[in-house]
Design an enzyme around this catalytic site. Sequence first.
Site, short mmCIF file in Angstrom:
data_model
loop_
_atom_site.label_atom_id
_atom_site.label_comp_id
_atom_site.label_asym_id
_atom_site.label_seq_id
_atom_site.Cartn_x
_atom_site.Cartn_y
_atom_site.Cartn_z
N LYS A 128 0.84 -1.20 0.00
CA LYS A 128 0.00 0.00 0.00
C LYS A 128 0.88 1.25 0.00
CE LYS A 128 -3.88 2.05 2.63
NZ LYS A 128 -4.74 1.91 3.83
N SER A 174 -9.66 1.88 3.09
CA SER A 174 -8.84 2.62 2.17
C SER A 174 -7.81 1.77 1.42
CB SER A 174 -8.09 3.72 2.93
OG SER A 174 -7.22 3.17 3.89
N SER A 193 -9.65 -0.51 7.28
CA SER A 193 -9.15 -0.37 5.91
C SER A 193 -8.49 -1.60 5.32
CB SER A 193 -8.17 0.79 5.83
OG SER A 193 -8.90 1.97 5.70
N1 GLN Z 1 -13.00 4.30 6.75
C1 GLN Z 1 -12.30 4.66 7.93
C2 GLN Z 1 -11.85 6.09 7.83
O1 GLN Z 1 -12.10 6.67 6.86
C3 GLN Z 1 -11.13 3.74 8.16
C4 GLN Z 1 -9.96 4.05 7.32
C5 GLN Z 1 -8.75 3.24 7.65
O2 GLN Z 1 -8.84 2.20 8.32
N2 GLN Z 1 -7.60 3.73 7.24
O3 GLN Z 1 -11.26 6.63 8.71
#
Ligand code: GLN
Length: 495
Positions: free
Chosen positions: A89, A164, A188
Amino acid sequence: MPEPPAATVAAAPDRPTARQLAAELRAGKTSARALVEASLAAIAATEPTINAFISVDAPSALAQADEVDRKRAAGVQLGPLAGVPLAVKDVLCVRGGRTTCGSRILADFVAPYDATVVARVRAAGLVIVGKTNMDEFAMGSSTESSWFGPTRNPVAPDHVPGGSSGGSAAAVAAGETVLALGSDTGGSVRQPAGYCGVVGLKPTYGRVSRYGLVAYASSLDQVGTLSRDVYDAALLTQVIAGHDPHDATSLDVPVPDYSAACHRPVAGLRVGLAREHFASGLDPEVAAAIERVARHLERRGARLVDVSLPVAGHPEYCIGAYYLVAMAEASANLARFDGVKYGHAADAPSDLLAAYVRTRSEGFGAEVKRRIMLGTYALSAGYYDAYYLKAQKVRTLIRRDYDAAFTGCDALLTPVAPTTAFRLGDNIDDPLQMYLNDVYTVSVNLAGIPAISVPAGVSSCGLPIGAQFLAAPLAEEVLLSVAAEAERGTTRGEP
Ligand code: GLN
């Protein structure tokens, strides 16, 4: 009822796992170079539709592969995953290459060092093929907020892959690489795994080093794995887990044998189902899939127990506390991107203040700006007690809920998300709707506990459904045992 997906890029379920590829490498039936070439060919064929990668470094990947092949030929003792291609990532620093975090502000940032997890996968002989797409600074649930354009779900390209770490999940689901690293601050790794039909493991907070992981919300962030099956998740977690003096929150405790845990019987284990998780808002097809997983485990000798999560089971507490804490920490962490030291800097500003304002206005996207503003507000004098402090108190109550739950059960079984993957564009203009999608994942990070997302079948229109298991801190082995058994139930097609 959503319409069926328009087209399918996702691959046959019989595509090899990392474990199988590693066995072929050991037996001399293939080479690391051949695997990387196959990965690069899959990327070339898939990327025009899926856009899972921000950068691919073919010369570097081929050189890494040749090095592994040379060592193997010379009889050097290699780790179990040596020669297997991996995607990383783009929030993890890989030395010498771009690390963008999906943001314009870091679009040309070249990392001067390797994240600890990257150094570990290199040392284990895994071959880094490229960096995957993500929501900007990991803030999102759909991979639509990337400066580099959205990633599409390989199972149904008009749907999101989740986020994400959507690029990492899509890369594995589409067979571009067999393994990927992601990060999980509020789901995410697990939610995109669920949406793309792969496995996502988020270890206990502190189990894996965060050194070189660009910070979103430091008290919640954890590096996790995306893979085709649970056994591969165990193999890759084995490589990245362990103490790191560069991360003050890294736990100095021995790393157990995770792959052995995948074969451990579940008979006698108590699997908890929280009644709050099956309230309104949950897609009935998702509920039915979770129920099937529960019945399969029961047939294998696990005991199903009813659990109550009076705080952690309620969206209004979890989503509220999570987004307050995450945004507050993000507003502080992202202060460093000011055009002075890293990344984009505005052209010819009139003075220092103008340099900051213009750099950040140009460099950050709308969602990141929203979070910086809300987080700054929540931390400001006069509002701190009403928002941030209150959120921290709720966080403590959530942690206590889980402590209590794990006195009565060994693992909790929950959905990963209330629905299957939604369509591109459906939620992007409605932040609250997007945040509510995280209802089953965020409390795990607030409590710092480990969790895994495992495929649990598909919906009537062919979209993957994920089941999630949670366990007590450092009980990754329990997660792997129940998730591996759940997977055996699903892949054998048992009801
Ligand atoms: N969807 C969550 C957020 O927007 C989690 C994102 C993540 O785990 N990086 O914060």
